[in-house]
Design a protein around this motif. Structure first.
Motif, PDB file in Angstrom:
ATOM      1  N   ALA A  87       1.226  -0.971  -0.431  1.00  0.00           N
ATOM      2  CA  ALA A  87      -0.530   0.193  -0.225  1.00  0.00           C
ATOM      3  C   ALA A  87       0.888   1.197   0.064  1.00  0.00           C
ATOM      4  CB  ALA A  87      -1.103  -0.325   1.123  1.00  0.00           C
ATOM      5  N   MET A  88       2.231   0.997   0.785  1.00  0.00           N
ATOM      6  CA  MET A  88       3.087   2.026   0.777  1.00  0.00           C
ATOM      7  C   MET A  88       3.911   2.660  -0.562  1.00  0.00           C
ATOM      8  SD  MET A  88       4.131   2.121   4.628  1.00  0.00           S
ATOM      9  CE  MET A  88       5.788   3.116   4.403  1.00  0.00           C
ATOM     10  N   ALA A  89       4.584   0.812  -0.966  1.00  0.00           N
ATOM     11  CA  ALA A  89       5.113   1.116  -2.436  1.00  0.00           C
ATOM     12  C   ALA A  89       3.836   1.948  -3.564  1.00  0.00           C
ATOM     13  CB  ALA A  89       5.228   0.001  -2.150  1.00  0.00           C
ATOM     14  N   GLY A  90       2.189   1.312  -3.123  1.00  0.00           N
ATOM     15  CA  GLY A  90       1.677   1.988  -4.496  1.00  0.00           C
ATOM     16  C   GLY A  90       1.345   2.866  -4.048  1.00  0.00           C
ATOM     17  N   ALA A  91       0.869   4.189  -2.880  1.00  0.00           N
ATOM     18  CA  ALA A  91       1.213   5.686  -2.969  1.00  0.00           C
ATOM     19  C   ALA A  91       1.752   6.388  -3.270  1.00  0.00           C
ATOM     20  CB  ALA A  91       0.546   5.904  -1.666  1.00  0.00           C
ATOM     21  N   ALA A  92       3.423   5.648  -3.268  1.00  0.00           N
ATOM     22  CA  ALA A  92       4.458   6.353  -3.805  1.00  0.00           C
ATOM     23  C   ALA A  92       4.493   6.534  -5.392  1.00  0.00           C
ATOM     24  CB  ALA A  92       5.807   5.690  -3.011  1.00  0.00           C
ATOM     25  N   GLN A  93       4.062   4.875  -5.347  1.00  0.00           N
ATOM     26  CA  GLN A  93       4.229   5.629  -6.763  1.00  0.00           C
ATOM     27  C   GLN A  93       3.143   6.097  -7.250  1.00  0.00           C
ATOM     28  OE1 GLN A  93       3.797   1.233  -7.889  1.00  0.00           O
ATOM     29  NE2 GLN A  93       5.551   0.598  -7.209  1.00  0.00           N
ATOM     30  N   ALA A  94       2.205   6.699  -6.978  1.00  0.00           N
ATOM     31  CA  ALA A  94       0.678   7.245  -6.905  1.00  0.00           C
ATOM     32  C   ALA A  94       1.271   8.771  -7.459  1.00  0.00           C
ATOM     33  CB  ALA A  94      -0.615   7.153  -6.248  1.00  0.00           C
ATOM     34  N   GLN A  95       2.012   8.629  -6.968  1.00  0.00           N
ATOM     35  CA  GLN A  95       2.840  10.334  -7.385  1.00  0.00           C
ATOM     36  C   GLN A  95       2.192  11.128  -7.802  1.00  0.00           C
ATOM     37  OE1 GLN A  95       3.056  12.562  -4.072  1.00  0.00           O
ATOM     38  NE2 GLN A  95       1.850  11.618  -3.919  1.00  0.00           N
ATOM     39  N   PHE A 113       6.893  27.734  -2.917  1.00  0.00           N
ATOM     40  CA  PHE A 113       7.566  26.908  -2.597  1.00  0.00           C
ATOM     41  C   PHE A 113       7.159  26.392  -0.688  1.00  0.00           C
ATOM     42  CE2 PHE A 113      10.716  29.499  -4.943  1.00  0.00           C
ATOM     43  CZ  PHE A 113      11.289  28.364  -5.591  1.00  0.00           C
ATOM     44  N   ILE A 114       5.912  27.604  -0.589  1.00  0.00           N
ATOM     45  CA  ILE A 114       5.057  26.549   0.402  1.00  0.00           C
ATOM     46  C   ILE A 114       4.142  26.475   0.322  1.00  0.00           C
ATOM     47  CG2 ILE A 114       3.244  27.478   1.116  1.00  0.00           C
ATOM     48  CD1 ILE A 114       4.232  30.694   1.477  1.00  0.00           C
ATOM     49  N   ALA A 115       3.834  25.953  -1.440  1.00  0.00           N
ATOM     50  CA  ALA A 115       3.064  24.286  -1.549  1.00  0.00           C
ATOM     51  C   ALA A 115       3.436  23.294  -1.351  1.00  0.00           C
ATOM     52  CB  ALA A 115       2.336  24.347  -2.802  1.00  0.00           C
ATOM     53  N   GLU A 116       5.254  23.262  -1.545  1.00  0.00           N
ATOM     54  CA  GLU A 116       6.177  22.077  -1.761  1.00  0.00           C
ATOM     55  C   GLU A 116       6.177  21.997   0.209  1.00  0.00           C
ATOM     56  OE1 GLU A 116      10.381  20.265  -3.558  1.00  0.00           O
ATOM     57  OE2 GLU A 116       9.724  22.950  -3.106  1.00  0.00           O
ATOM     58  N   ASP A 117       6.423  22.912   0.955  1.00  0.00           N
ATOM     59  CA  ASP A 117       7.547  22.092   1.950  1.00  0.00           C
ATOM     60  C   ASP A 117       5.729  21.952   3.177  1.00  0.00           C
ATOM     61  OD1 ASP A 117       9.976  23.031   1.447  1.00  0.00           O
ATOM     62  OD2 ASP A 117       9.273  25.311   2.474  1.00  0.00           O
ATOM     63  N   LYS A 118       4.489  22.364   2.758  1.00  0.00           N
ATOM     64  CA  LYS A 118       3.475  22.831   3.275  1.00  0.00           C
ATOM     65  C   LYS A 118       2.895  21.143   2.782  1.00  0.00           C
ATOM     66  CE  LYS A 118       2.508  26.563   5.673  1.00  0.00           C
ATOM     67  NZ  LYS A 118       1.316  27.859   6.046  1.00  0.00           N
ATOM     68  N   GLY A 119       3.292  20.394   1.565  1.00  0.00           N
ATOM     69  CA  GLY A 119       2.636  19.183   1.442  1.00  0.00           C
ATOM     70  C   GLY A 119       1.302  19.861   0.674  1.00  0.00           C
ATOM     71  N   TYR A 120       1.171  20.750  -0.121  1.00  0.00           N
ATOM     72  CA  TYR A 120       0.300  21.115  -0.884  1.00  0.00           C
ATOM     73  C   TYR A 120       0.165  19.859  -2.087  1.00  0.00           C
ATOM     74  CZ  TYR A 120      -0.897  24.741   2.314  1.00  0.00           C
ATOM     75  OH  TYR A 120      -1.374  25.910   3.719  1.00  0.00           O
ATOM     76  N   PHE A 121       0.928  19.882  -2.388  1.00  0.00           N
ATOM     77  CA  PHE A 121       1.160  19.214  -3.971  1.00  0.00           C
ATOM     78  C   PHE A 121       1.041  18.055  -3.532  1.00  0.00           C
ATOM     79  CE2 PHE A 121       4.139  22.850  -5.705  1.00  0.00           C
ATOM     80  CZ  PHE A 121       3.203  23.483  -6.046  1.00  0.00           C
ATOM     81  N   LYS A 122       1.728  17.676  -2.626  1.00  0.00           N
ATOM     82  CA  LYS A 122       1.881  16.111  -1.946  1.00  0.00           C
ATOM     83  C   LYS A 122       0.330  15.435  -1.761  1.00  0.00           C
ATOM     84  CE  LYS A 122       4.409  12.489   0.662  1.00  0.00           C
ATOM     85  NZ  LYS A 122       5.010  12.289   1.508  1.00  0.00           N
ATOM     86  N   ALA A 123      -0.509  16.445  -1.082  1.00  0.00           N
ATOM     87  CA  ALA A 123      -1.527  15.643  -0.826  1.00  0.00           C
ATOM     88  C   ALA A 123      -2.608  15.836  -1.725  1.00  0.00           C
ATOM     89  CB  ALA A 123      -2.302  17.025  -0.238  1.00  0.00           C
ATOM     90  N   GLY A 157      -5.549  19.551  -9.386  1.00  0.00           N
ATOM     91  CA  GLY A 157      -4.520  19.132  -7.993  1.00  0.00           C
ATOM     92  C   GLY A 157      -3.658  19.996  -7.767  1.00  0.00           C
ATOM     93  N   PHE A 158      -3.342  20.634  -8.948  1.00  0.00           N
ATOM     94  CA  PHE A 158      -2.258  21.330  -8.576  1.00  0.00           C
ATOM     95  C   PHE A 158      -2.953  23.014  -8.604  1.00  0.00           C
ATOM     96  CE2 PHE A 158       1.219  24.819 -11.198  1.00  0.00           C
ATOM     97  CZ  PHE A 158       2.348  24.018 -10.762  1.00  0.00           C
ATOM     98  N   VAL A 159      -3.703  23.176  -9.547  1.00  0.00           N
ATOM     99  CA  VAL A 159      -4.039  24.949  -8.565  1.00  0.00           C
ATOM    100  C   VAL A 159      -4.589  24.893  -7.566  1.00  0.00           C
ATOM    101  CG1 VAL A 159      -5.868  25.616 -10.304  1.00  0.00           C
ATOM    102  CG2 VAL A 159      -4.665  24.917 -11.711  1.00  0.00           C
ATOM    103  N   ARG A 160      -4.693  23.623  -7.206  1.00  0.00           N
ATOM    104  CA  ARG A 160      -5.114  23.731  -5.745  1.00  0.00           C
ATOM    105  C   ARG A 160      -4.709  24.003  -5.339  1.00  0.00           C
ATOM    106  NH1 ARG A 160      -9.535  19.302  -7.489  1.00  0.00           N
ATOM    107  NH2 ARG A 160      -7.649  18.291  -6.883  1.00  0.00           N
ATOM    108  N   ALA A 161      -3.522  23.173  -5.221  1.00  0.00           N
ATOM    109  CA  ALA A 161      -2.362  23.738  -4.506  1.00  0.00           C
ATOM    110  C   ALA A 161      -1.764  24.364  -4.592  1.00  0.00           C
ATOM    111  CB  ALA A 161      -1.091  22.099  -4.776  1.00  0.00           C
TER     112      ALA A 161
END
Length: 346
Positions: free
Chosen positions: A21-29, A48-58, A241-245
């Motif tokens: 599941a963790m591997a799948g989540a990583a691959q889903a990025q 950089f805020i979007a990157e540091d606060k995990g908005y992109f990752k989310a 998702g990118f625009v939301r972040a």
């Protein structure tokens, strides 16, 4: 002992499932690359805020952020497929869309809604108006947005372009060449020139005078988030998702412009933090604060204003084809108005 052995397959299976599941989540990025308009500066904090606060990752995105070489150059880099996203000048996009509509990126979030394009001259220069530029030498980086728009400006301001000499220079030499008299004026964005001069120990309020394109009727949009059309077609949810972040990070920067600069300083610690704070605040006030956002919200555009801007760029540059506004900008990826800023500063 027998119970422990009996439970072992179950525990092992659960652990294995969690690992997959963790591997799948990583691959889903989804990996994407973003090119900025310029070198790292305070107003770029939102990325950089979007990157540091995990908005992109989310949003399931693994975003690589690269420095840029000019607002016009960012459009070209997305058009060639080198980047999925860019932060660049929509007027350069309009020009490209007229010539190569299939290659031109698509604007998905209008960030700078007030024209920042200018020509700076020394405060003691005899150049008082746009017409006074005739017979003078002007310089700027080859991919500077104001330089790219100069043909349009000459049309609007009634300047004989044949009487103006243009030279190119490295961006870090722009203000110095102006103050030394090596050129009579320089192209750029108002805040870029003013705060670069300030970082170099100059006083832009006393040393320079600005001939702003907007004062001559060029009510243009400027820098925006653009996306590759093939990427958007294949990955619409990733674009949303990118625009939301980005929207979320922009709201953070608006709420705390001074604090947001810390995200930039992490990447470029040699910057003058106080200057970058002032640059960020000025950008919010002067480039992101058009009255229209009270109605349409930051990120969106006034359709009639955009159509006028397209017509102005096409006419002034003698382009053969007028792009449809829908091929330049779409609101299809924007968050609802209720989630976007309708006021940047008071």
């Amino acid at each position: 002992m027998r119970d422990t052995l009996a439970r072992w397959p179950i525990v092992f299976a659960a652990a294995l499932a969690a690992t997959f599941a963790m591997a799948g989540a990583a691959q889903a990025q989804t990996p994407v690359k973003l090119v900025l308009n310029w070198k790292y500066q305070g107003p770029q904090a939102l990325f950089f805020i979007a990157e540091d606060k995990g908005y992109f990752k989310a949003e399931g995105l693994d975003v690589t952020v690269d420095q840029g070489e000019g607002s016009a150059a960012s459009i070209t880099k997305v058009a060639t497929g080198a980047y999925e996203f860019g932060f660049g000048d929509v007027n350069a996009l309009i020009t490209l869309a007229s010539k190569s509509p299939d290659e031109a990126p698509l604007t998905v979030y209008m960030m700078y809604n007030t024209p920042p394009f200018t020509i700076a001259v020394k405060s003691d220069s005899p150049i008082k108006t746009a017409k006074d530029l005739e017979g003078k030498t002007l310089g700027g980086p080859a991919n500077d947005g104001a330089l790219k728009l100069f043909p349009a400006f000459t049309q609007v301001a009634g300047i004989d372009a044949s009487k103006v000499e243009i030279t190119n220079m490295q961006a870090n030499l722009r203000e110095q060449m102006l103050t030394r008299g090596q050129v009579d004026g320089v192209f750029g964005y108002v805040n870029t020139i003013a705060f670069s001069a300030k970082s170099a120990g100059m006083n832009p309020d006393k040393d320079f005078r600005f001939i702003n394109y907007g004062d001559y009727g060029m009510d243009l949009y400027s820098n925006a988030i653009v996306v590759s059309k093939p990427f958007a077609k294949a990955n619409p949810e990733a674009v949303k998702g990118f625009v939301r972040a980005i929207n979320k990070a922009t709201k953070d920067m608006i709420a705390d412009p001074a604090g947001s600069v810390d995200a930039v300083m992490k990447r470029e610690p040699l910057l003058n933090k106080q200057v970058e704070i002032e640059r960020t605040i000025a950008t919010l006030k002067m480039e992101m604060n058009h009255p229209e956002i009270a109605k349409v919200g930051l990120g969106d555009v006034d359709p009639e204003r955009l159509r006028r801007a397209i017509d102005m760029v096409v006419k002034a540059n003698g382009l053969e084809r007028t792009p449809d506004a829908a091929t330049i900008f779409t609101d299809a990826y924007l968050p609802p108005l209720s989630e976007r800023p309708t006021k940047v500063v008071n």
